[in-house]
Design a protein around this motif. Structure first.
Motif, mmCIF file in Angstrom:
data_model
loop_
_atom_site.group_PDB
_atom_site.id
_atom_site.type_symbol
_atom_site.label_atom_id
_atom_site.label_comp_id
_atom_site.label_asym_id
_atom_site.label_seq_id
_atom_site.Cartn_x
_atom_site.Cartn_y
_atom_site.Cartn_z
ATOM 1 N N LYS A 326 0.807 -1.213 0.000
ATOM 2 C CA LYS A 326 0.000 0.000 0.000
ATOM 3 C C LYS A 326 0.845 1.270 0.000
ATOM 4 C CE LYS A 326 -3.959 -2.107 0.090
ATOM 5 N NZ LYS A 326 -4.901 -2.042 -1.049
ATOM 6 N N LEU A 327 2.162 1.132 0.133
ATOM 7 C CA LEU A 327 3.020 2.306 0.041
ATOM 8 C C LEU A 327 2.917 2.971 -1.325
ATOM 9 C CD1 LEU A 327 6.240 1.047 1.867
ATOM 10 C CD2 LEU A 327 4.632 2.777 2.674
ATOM 11 N N ALA A 328 2.436 2.231 -2.316
ATOM 12 C CA ALA A 328 2.229 2.816 -3.650
ATOM 13 C C ALA A 328 1.179 3.916 -3.621
ATOM 14 C CB ALA A 328 1.823 1.721 -4.634
ATOM 15 N N GLU A 329 0.354 3.942 -2.574
ATOM 16 C CA GLU A 329 -0.689 4.963 -2.457
ATOM 17 C C GLU A 329 -0.174 6.252 -1.812
ATOM 18 O OE1 GLU A 329 -4.186 1.601 -1.705
ATOM 19 O OE2 GLU A 329 -3.530 2.914 -0.085
ATOM 20 N N VAL A 330 1.068 6.223 -1.332
ATOM 21 C CA VAL A 330 1.641 7.379 -0.644
ATOM 22 C C VAL A 330 2.385 8.244 -1.655
ATOM 23 C CG1 VAL A 330 3.191 8.128 1.202
ATOM 24 C CG2 VAL A 330 1.867 6.006 1.452
ATOM 25 N N HIS A 331 2.183 9.550 -1.573
ATOM 26 C CA HIS A 331 2.832 10.463 -2.510
ATOM 27 C C HIS A 331 4.354 10.359 -2.393
ATOM 28 C CE1 HIS A 331 4.108 14.267 -4.374
ATOM 29 N NE2 HIS A 331 2.972 14.186 -5.050
ATOM 30 N N PRO A 332 5.083 10.394 -3.519
ATOM 31 C CA PRO A 332 6.548 10.245 -3.489
ATOM 32 C C PRO A 332 7.244 11.238 -2.562
ATOM 33 C CG PRO A 332 5.745 10.083 -5.737
ATOM 34 C CD PRO A 332 4.566 10.453 -4.905
ATOM 35 N N MET A 375 -14.054 9.185 27.005
ATOM 36 C CA MET A 375 -14.440 9.058 25.604
ATOM 37 C C MET A 375 -13.194 9.014 24.715
ATOM 38 S SD MET A 375 -17.009 11.318 23.179
ATOM 39 C CE MET A 375 -15.806 12.511 22.589
ATOM 40 N N LEU A 376 -12.984 7.888 24.050
ATOM 41 C CA LEU A 376 -11.883 7.742 23.106
ATOM 42 C C LEU A 376 -12.348 8.091 21.708
ATOM 43 C CD1 LEU A 376 -10.259 4.374 24.270
ATOM 44 C CD2 LEU A 376 -9.718 6.709 25.015
ATOM 45 N N THR A 377 -11.420 8.613 20.911
ATOM 46 C CA THR A 377 -11.654 8.840 19.485
ATOM 47 C C THR A 377 -10.508 8.188 18.724
ATOM 48 O OG1 THR A 377 -10.543 10.992 19.690
ATOM 49 C CG2 THR A 377 -12.964 10.976 19.802
ATOM 50 N N ALA A 378 -10.606 8.166 17.402
ATOM 51 C CA ALA A 378 -9.599 7.475 16.589
ATOM 52 C C ALA A 378 -8.848 8.470 15.707
ATOM 53 C CB ALA A 378 -10.271 6.411 15.711
ATOM 54 N N GLY A 379 -7.522 8.435 15.818
ATOM 55 C CA GLY A 379 -6.686 9.300 14.998
ATOM 56 C C GLY A 379 -5.450 8.572 14.529
ATOM 57 N N SER A 380 -4.895 9.015 13.419
ATOM 58 C CA SER A 380 -3.753 8.320 12.818
ATOM 59 C C SER A 380 -2.418 9.032 13.009
ATOM 60 C CB SER A 380 -4.000 8.131 11.321
ATOM 61 O OG SER A 380 -4.025 9.391 10.658
ATOM 62 N N ASP A 381 -2.429 10.362 13.087
ATOM 63 C CA ASP A 381 -1.221 11.192 13.117
ATOM 64 C C ASP A 381 -0.426 11.097 11.818
ATOM 65 O OD1 ASP A 381 0.362 13.151 14.113
ATOM 66 O OD2 ASP A 381 1.270 11.984 15.710
ATOM 67 N N PHE A 382 -1.124 10.889 10.695
ATOM 68 C CA PHE A 382 -0.491 11.042 9.382
ATOM 69 C C PHE A 382 0.055 12.464 9.267
ATOM 70 C CE2 PHE A 382 -1.180 12.905 5.172
ATOM 71 C CZ PHE A 382 -0.371 12.106 4.392
ATOM 72 N N PRO A 383 1.237 12.695 8.621
ATOM 73 C CA PRO A 383 2.099 11.761 7.911
ATOM 74 C C PRO A 383 3.379 11.425 8.657
ATOM 75 C CG PRO A 383 2.549 13.972 7.120
ATOM 76 C CD PRO A 383 1.598 14.106 8.281
ATOM 77 N N ASN A 384 3.282 11.038 9.920
ATOM 78 C CA ASN A 384 4.462 10.516 10.597
ATOM 79 C C ASN A 384 5.007 9.320 9.819
ATOM 80 O OD1 ASN A 384 5.348 11.321 13.646
ATOM 81 N ND2 ASN A 384 3.305 12.092 13.146
ATOM 82 N N PRO A 385 6.303 9.012 9.960
ATOM 83 C CA PRO A 385 6.887 7.918 9.183
ATOM 84 C C PRO A 385 6.104 6.617 9.273
ATOM 85 C CG PRO A 385 8.620 9.169 10.243
ATOM 86 C CD PRO A 385 7.327 9.726 10.755
ATOM 87 N N TRP A 386 5.744 6.105 8.108
ATOM 88 C CA TRP A 386 5.065 4.830 7.890
ATOM 89 C C TRP A 386 3.598 4.835 8.352
ATOM 90 C CZ3 TRP A 386 8.322 3.507 4.569
ATOM 91 C CH2 TRP A 386 9.686 3.706 4.771
ATOM 92 N N VAL A 387 3.088 6.035 8.640
ATOM 93 C CA VAL A 387 1.658 6.183 8.935
ATOM 94 C C VAL A 387 0.969 6.584 7.631
ATOM 95 C CG1 VAL A 387 -0.080 7.431 10.272
ATOM 96 C CG2 VAL A 387 2.110 6.822 11.327
ATOM 97 N N MET A 388 0.344 5.614 6.990
ATOM 98 C CA MET A 388 -0.171 5.816 5.639
ATOM 99 C C MET A 388 -1.548 6.469 5.642
ATOM 100 S SD MET A 388 1.190 2.358 3.729
ATOM 101 C CE MET A 388 1.241 1.271 5.143
ATOM 102 N N PRO A 389 -1.806 7.353 4.678
ATOM 103 C CA PRO A 389 -3.101 8.039 4.645
ATOM 104 C C PRO A 389 -4.237 7.036 4.449
ATOM 105 C CG PRO A 389 -1.922 8.361 2.570
ATOM 106 C CD PRO A 389 -0.974 7.702 3.512
ATOM 107 N N GLY A 390 -5.255 7.140 5.276
ATOM 108 C CA GLY A 390 -6.417 6.260 5.138
ATOM 109 C C GLY A 390 -6.225 4.931 5.808
ATOM 110 N N LEU A 391 -5.294 4.143 5.324
ATOM 111 C CA LEU A 391 -5.049 2.807 5.868
ATOM 112 C C LEU A 391 -4.720 2.864 7.357
ATOM 113 C CD1 LEU A 391 -4.599 -0.243 5.561
ATOM 114 C CD2 LEU A 391 -2.240 0.266 4.854
ATOM 115 N N ALA A 392 -3.980 3.877 7.779
ATOM 116 C CA ALA A 392 -3.528 3.957 9.165
ATOM 117 C C ALA A 392 -4.693 4.027 10.144
ATOM 118 C CB ALA A 392 -2.604 5.168 9.351
ATOM 119 N N LEU A 393 -5.799 4.638 9.762
ATOM 120 C CA LEU A 393 -6.932 4.705 10.686
ATOM 121 C C LEU A 393 -7.530 3.323 10.903
ATOM 122 C CD1 LEU A 393 -8.460 6.837 12.368
ATOM 123 C CD2 LEU A 393 -10.255 6.706 10.653
ATOM 124 N N HIS A 394 -7.569 2.491 9.862
ATOM 125 C CA HIS A 394 -8.036 1.114 10.013
ATOM 126 C C HIS A 394 -7.071 0.329 10.906
ATOM 127 C CE1 HIS A 394 -11.187 1.354 6.854
ATOM 128 N NE2 HIS A 394 -10.393 2.288 6.382
#
Length: 467
Positions: A326-332, A375-394
């Motif tokens: 899925k790294l192919a989905e990350v901008h160069p 109350m918990l919520t869900a966050g990814s902290d994109f674009p930290n290293p190897w935190v991929m957009p979208g996929l990281a939240l899953h």
């Protein structure tokens, strides 16, 4: 006499003709309303985001962007001109909400010097990818103030493929650097808060370097201005911030030595590697942690743990991150940054092994917050290293399930709880009549495996399928 009668008749005819015209116009308007196309998703299983009972063989009726009706399919009477989507065998959940991402991707040079200007191509590609993964709303925490507002408003006005963005400005900290601004006195804090609110931010972010008096000044001034505050805290404890009335806290640990015993406090160094010591030494059942959880709960503080941003550090060399297809989905541009920079570049193999062995304890702190009712919520902290957009939240949702939180609750955390944190839960965050139709259509049951949230058959944004 005849002339007067004819004149009266003529006026009467005009009156009736006018009435007829009004009736025809009203009738045409009514017909136009009746001819508006409805959309219905039928034969679907609904997981509505409230944590409630699963509903099978259902119909969700939409008109424009709003959910009009939710009923069992049996003998359902569809309105005329209904466009029907047969979702037999499929599941729906609300659109996902990533409450912690940095979607204002900034340009950087060959020396890793990050500017305060937007890399529009990288930003827009990342936003589109997030939408493809079912994220329909995102909270942009910490961006140069003007640029954060610019990307939020530009995406909305141009109707670009993107989640709806809520943004903070530059984070208030001890030093100024790209998405951070130096605020060293209480007056400087208050001035900066007023400045950001005047420009139009949705929230204020306070950062790790601020001491308690400055955090308190930010909270007080932001609340005067009607704006909430999120804290990435370290010099200020979570206990102190909760007592001050902070609205949100981010990340899975505070990393403040206060929570350690006296002996460990003296040898603790709050570095990235030092966080491993903090995890090992903290007593999750001790009085200080119990007090922290109690104060956070009583003051209604919500937390997005961003477990994924720590998992990608503790397993930074693992192929699941380094060689994921899925790294192919990350901008160069972002990939280049990740390959050149890491927060754990000085870690040895032993450090990584130690982090991985301590992981269950860090996850247990998140579970302790959930158990206490925070109350918990869900966050990814994109674009930290190897935190991929979208996929990281899953991946974040999966880490919460692994920590022991029930799957249905994790779906609620990533949908309705996120809407509550953004104060849009009256219109978003769950599949209920009267709410906006942000809907994720899945091929597989996410209650059987949380990663089935990735089995996306369609993403509906405000009642329209995103192609």
């Amino acid at each position: 006499m005849k002339t007067a009668f004819r004149k009266h008749l003529t006026e009467l005819q005009k009156h009736w003709i006018l009435c007829l015209v009004i009736l025809l116009v009203f009738s045409c308007q009514q017909n136009r309303q009746d001819n508006q196309v409805y959309t219905a998703i039928k034969n679907v299983t609904i997981i509505d985001g409230t944590g409630g009972t699963v509903q099978e063989n259902m119909v969700i009726l939409l008109k424009d962007s709003i959910i009009q009706d939710i009923q069992p399919i049996d003998d359902y009477d569809f309105p005329p001109n209904t466009e029907i989507i047969d979702a037999a065998g499929k599941y729906v959940i609300p659109g996902l909400i990533d409450v912690h991402a940095h979607v204002t991707v900034l340009r950087f040079d060959q020396n890793l010097g990050i500017s305060d200007k937007i890399d529009w191509e990288a930003s827009l590609q990342s936003l589109k990818t997030m939408l493809q993964y079912g994220i329909t709303t995102v909270r942009n925490v910490a961006a140069p103030t003007n640029e954060g507002i610019l990307i939020r408003d530009s995406v909305a006005k141009a109707n670009l493929p993107s989640p709806t963005i809520y943004t903070s400005g530059a984070a208030l900290n001890k030093s100024t650097h790209t998405a951070f601004i130096s605020t060293k006195t209480e007056e400087e804090v208050r001035i900066e808060v007023r400045n950001q609110v005047e420009k139009g931010v949705d929230l204020i972010k306070v950062y790790a370097g601020l001491e308690p008096p400055l955090v308190k000044a930010a909270i007080d001034e932001a609340h005067k201005q009607g704006v909430p505050v999120i804290g990435h805290l370290q010099n200020t404890t979570w206990t102190e911030a909760a007592e001050m009335g902070i609205d949100f806290i981010t990340h899975a640990g505070n990393w403040n030595g206060y929570y350690l015993d006296d002996v460990d406090q003296k040898k603790y160094a709050p570095t990235m590697k030092g966080r491993l010591d903090w995890i090992e030494w903290i007593d999750l059942h001790g009085s200080k942690v119990r007090e922290m959880l109690d104060v956070m709960y009583k003051n209604g503080v919500s937390v997005d743990p961003t477990l994924i941003v720590f998992h990608t550090k503790f397993w930074a060399e693992d192929s699941v991150y380094r060689h994921n297809e899925k790294l192919a989905e990350v901008h160069p541009t972002i990939l280049d940054l990740w390959n050149a920079f890491s927060f754990v570049s000085d870690w040895t193999d032993e450090d990584f092994k130690r982090g991985q062995s301590l992981w269950p304890k860090l996850a247990s702190l998140t579970k302790a917050m959930y158990d206490r009712g925070i109350m918990l919520t869900a966050g990814s902290d994109f674009p930290n290293p190897w935190v991929m957009p979208g996929l990281a939240l899953h991946q974040e949702m999966a880490l919460m399930v692994q920590a022991g939180i029930p799957v249905n609750e994790v779906i609620k955390i990533a949908t309705l709880n996120g809407a509550k944190a953004l104060r849009i839960d009256r219109t978003h965050g769950s599949l209920e009549v009267g709410k906006v139709a942000d809907i994720l259509i899945l091929n597989k049951n996410p209650l059987e495996d949380i990663f089935n949230t990735k089995s996306i058959a369609g993403v509906m944004v405000q009642g329209k399928l995103f192609e």
